[in-house]
Design an enzyme around this catalytic site. Structure first.
Site, PDB file in Angstrom:
ATOM      1  N   SER A  24      43.152   1.642  50.115  1.00 40.03           N
ATOM      2  CA  SER A  24      43.972   0.829  51.012  1.00 40.03           C
ATOM      3  C   SER A  24      43.082  -0.073  51.857  1.00 40.03           C
ATOM      4  CB  SER A  24      44.806   1.722  51.930  1.00 40.03           C
ATOM      5  OG  SER A  24      45.349   0.940  52.981  1.00 40.03           O
ATOM      6  N   GLU A  71      56.478  12.922  53.259  1.00 41.52           N
ATOM      7  CA  GLU A  71      55.969  12.763  54.636  1.00 41.52           C
ATOM      8  C   GLU A  71      56.000  14.104  55.383  1.00 41.52           C
ATOM      9  OE1 GLU A  71      56.815   9.116  56.555  1.00 41.52           O
ATOM     10  OE2 GLU A  71      56.284   9.854  58.547  1.00 41.52           O
ATOM     11  N   ASP A 127      63.867   6.139  58.365  1.00 40.51           N
ATOM     12  CA  ASP A 127      62.870   5.145  57.956  1.00 40.51           C
ATOM     13  C   ASP A 127      62.889   4.901  56.450  1.00 40.51           C
ATOM     14  OD1 ASP A 127      62.310   5.686  60.567  1.00 40.51           O
ATOM     15  OD2 ASP A 127      60.279   6.458  60.222  1.00 40.51           O
TER      16      ASP A 127
HETATM   17  P1  ADP Z   1      54.454   4.212  61.790  1.00 39.60           P
HETATM   18  O1  ADP Z   1      55.303   4.079  63.001  1.00 39.60           O
HETATM   19  O2  ADP Z   1      53.687   2.946  61.540  1.00 39.60           O
HETATM   20  O3  ADP Z   1      55.175   4.702  60.605  1.00 39.60           O
HETATM   21  P2  ADP Z   1      53.093   6.695  61.444  1.00 39.60           P
HETATM   22  O4  ADP Z   1      52.163   7.461  62.302  1.00 39.60           O
HETATM   23  O5  ADP Z   1      54.347   7.336  61.002  1.00 39.60           O
HETATM   24  O6  ADP Z   1      53.365   5.304  62.170  1.00 39.60           O
HETATM   25  O7  ADP Z   1      52.345   6.286  60.108  1.00 39.60           O
HETATM   26  C1  ADP Z   1      51.064   5.712  60.148  1.00 39.60           C
HETATM   27  C2  ADP Z   1      50.196   6.397  59.102  1.00 39.60           C
HETATM   28  O8  ADP Z   1      50.695   6.107  57.785  1.00 39.60           O
HETATM   29  C3  ADP Z   1      48.777   5.888  59.107  1.00 39.60           C
HETATM   30  O9  ADP Z   1      47.979   6.602  60.004  1.00 39.60           O
HETATM   31  C4  ADP Z   1      48.350   6.129  57.659  1.00 39.60           C
HETATM   32  O10 ADP Z   1      47.983   7.488  57.454  1.00 39.60           O
HETATM   33  C5  ADP Z   1      49.631   5.890  56.883  1.00 39.60           C
HETATM   34  N1  ADP Z   1      49.729   4.490  56.442  1.00 39.60           N
HETATM   35  C6  ADP Z   1      50.691   3.607  56.760  1.00 39.60           C
HETATM   36  N2  ADP Z   1      50.455   2.397  56.194  1.00 39.60           N
HETATM   37  C7  ADP Z   1      49.324   2.523  55.482  1.00 39.60           C
HETATM   38  C8  ADP Z   1      48.527   1.619  54.691  1.00 39.60           C
HETATM   39  N3  ADP Z   1      48.864   0.354  54.525  1.00 39.60           N
HETATM   40  N4  ADP Z   1      47.410   2.116  54.123  1.00 39.60           N
HETATM   41  C9  ADP Z   1      47.040   3.390  54.294  1.00 39.60           C
HETATM   42  N5  ADP Z   1      47.726   4.280  55.040  1.00 39.60           N
HETATM   43  C10 ADP Z   1      48.855   3.861  55.635  1.00 39.60           C
HETATM   44 MG    MG Z   2      56.175   6.564  60.458  1.00 44.48          MG
END
Ligand code: ADP
Ligand code: MG
Length: 410
Positions: free
Chosen positions: A84, A183, A195
């Protein structure tokens, strides 16, 4: 004070980014590029795990996944290799699908590998794959980058394995359930389901009225621009460590209250005053807290119904005060706001917004405000100035328009 705007990528640009990165990383072309949106919830917060109603829209901000199914000629066809752009320091993460289980996949890869695991758990013949991810959904901003990642991987695997689930809404609901399992169980993050449903089941131009009790949906036309209005999102950039523990505590208390009331979920509370009177007798020293938590959930579900009624009646401006009432309830009854969220809402209102509230789990993340179309720049500048005056990090802004759900992009 100039405001920072978080622009969404044009889909063709997002697709080109991940396709190029995939070819550079794995030396082959991907089978395709898929993407899935982040979301913002118009109203209905902390209702999803109470069997309630919520009203999210999909954002134009999407997570892009270039993916190639591993063939027998690749040798180990059970291998998953993931990279990523947002987690560049992790490099390529390699896991065997048969080794994926709760607690075995550290870090961000759990969200992606977890989806493959959940598909297998549901009996679908999913194998190994290579994938490269890139995203313009802000991270950890309460705009659901996690669901965007899961859902992009889900529709990619659905297509490369010819499962056909993404082709119809009930299949998409099933994919959402698998993303929730990924998740909750593999990434170990609690999530109530809004979500993933938003990312997989929204349609452009509409908000998604989701009834979590039975999974049913209704697409509500949500063309704010036609009413001279806009939905301004403020990413406060605030992140407090409380999030997971407080979320779990709220959830547990709601479940306890439902049990005490003899209902399956708080959705089934028909008479709020009677329920509050009954809880007062059950919870002794915690009675006041329990009553406020229950009151938030029950009144919030009613506010979703009220907003839908106003949208159906084209009385869109009147949605504003309902949003503000939701904020007061989240702040005072549910106690999940924080200084940055309160400041975001208060400064939007002071600058002329018709209403506003915190969104997401709370303790940081984003707020939304309903503003007149011509006012977005001015309101954003006022919020940015208020944050600067308070010595807080600069917030970032999005004008949210309802975009389409997860699917094939290129
Ligand atoms: P959000 O409100 O953005 O969903 P979360 O804490 O639920 O916040 O999710 C964020 C986590 O999801 C990041 O710390 C990572 O582990 C994962 N994640 C989300 N988008 C990506 C991405 N583009 N690449 C890698 N991991 C991601
Ligand atoms: Mg989230």
């Amino acid at each position: 004070m100039t405001a920072t705007w978080i622009e969404a990528w044009a889909p063709a640009d997002g697709a080109a980014r991940v396709r190029d990165a995939f070819e550079a990383r794995f030396g082959a072309a991907p089978d395709g590029v898929w993407s899935a949106p982040g979301r913002v919830n118009v109203i209905g917060e902390h209702t999803d795990y109470n069997g309630g109603l919520c009203l999210p829209i999909a954002l134009p901000h999407r997570t892009y996944v270039a993916l190639r199914r591993r063939r027998a000629t690749d040798g180990q066809d059970d291998v998953i290799r993931l990279a990523s752009a947002q987690e560049a320091s992790a490099g390529v993460v390699t896991v065997r699908l048969s080794d994926v289980a709760p607690g075995t996949v550290p870090g961000w890869a759990a969200y992606a590998a977890g989806v493959a695991w959940a598909l297998r758990q549901a009996g679908h013949p999913v194998g190994g794959f290579d994938a490269v991810v890139d995203s313009c959904v802000p991270y950890g901003a309460g705009l659901s980058s996690s669901a965007a990642l899961e859902c992009a991987v889900a529709v990619a695997l659905d297509e490369v394995h010819d499962l056909g689930l993404a082709a119809h809404d009930s299949g998409r609901a099933a994919l959402a359930d698998m993303c929730i399992r990924a998740e909750n169980e593999i990434a170990g993050a609690p999530t109530g389901g809004m979500d993933q449903s938003a990312s997989l089941r929204c349609t452009a131009g509409h908000a998604l009225l989701l009834d979590v009790r039975d999974g049913s949906t209704r697409h509500i036309p949500f063309d704010l621009a036609a009413h001279g209005l806009a939905l301004l999102v403020v990413d406060t950039r605030a992140e407090h460590q409380l999030v997971d523990g407080q979320y779990a505590a709220r959830r547990a208390m709601c479940e306890q209250a439902a049990r005490a009331l003899g209902v399956a979920t708080l959705r089934d509370v028909a008479d709020l005053p009677a329920a509050l009177a009954r809880l007062a007798g059950e919870f002794a020293d915690q009675a006041d807290v329990v009553a406020r938590r229950v009151r938030h959930v029950v009144t919030e579900i009613a506010r979703v119904e009220e907003v839908v009624r106003l949208l159906d009646a084209d009385q869109v401006e009147q949605v504003g005060p309902v949003l503000t009432a939701a904020h007061v309830s989240l702040r005072d009854d549910y106690e999940v706001s924080c200084r940055e969220l309160d400041l975001a809402v208060d400064s939007c209102l002071a600058a002329g917004a018709l209403g506003g509230r915190m969104v997401g789990g709370g303790f940081g993340g984003s707020a939304v405000a309903l503003v007149r179309s011509g006012d977005t720049g001015r309101v954003a500048a006022a919020v940015a100035a208020a944050f600067a005056d308070a010595g807080l990090a600069a917030p970032a802004f999005v004008v949210a328009t309802p975009a389409e759900a997860a699917g094939r992009t290129a």
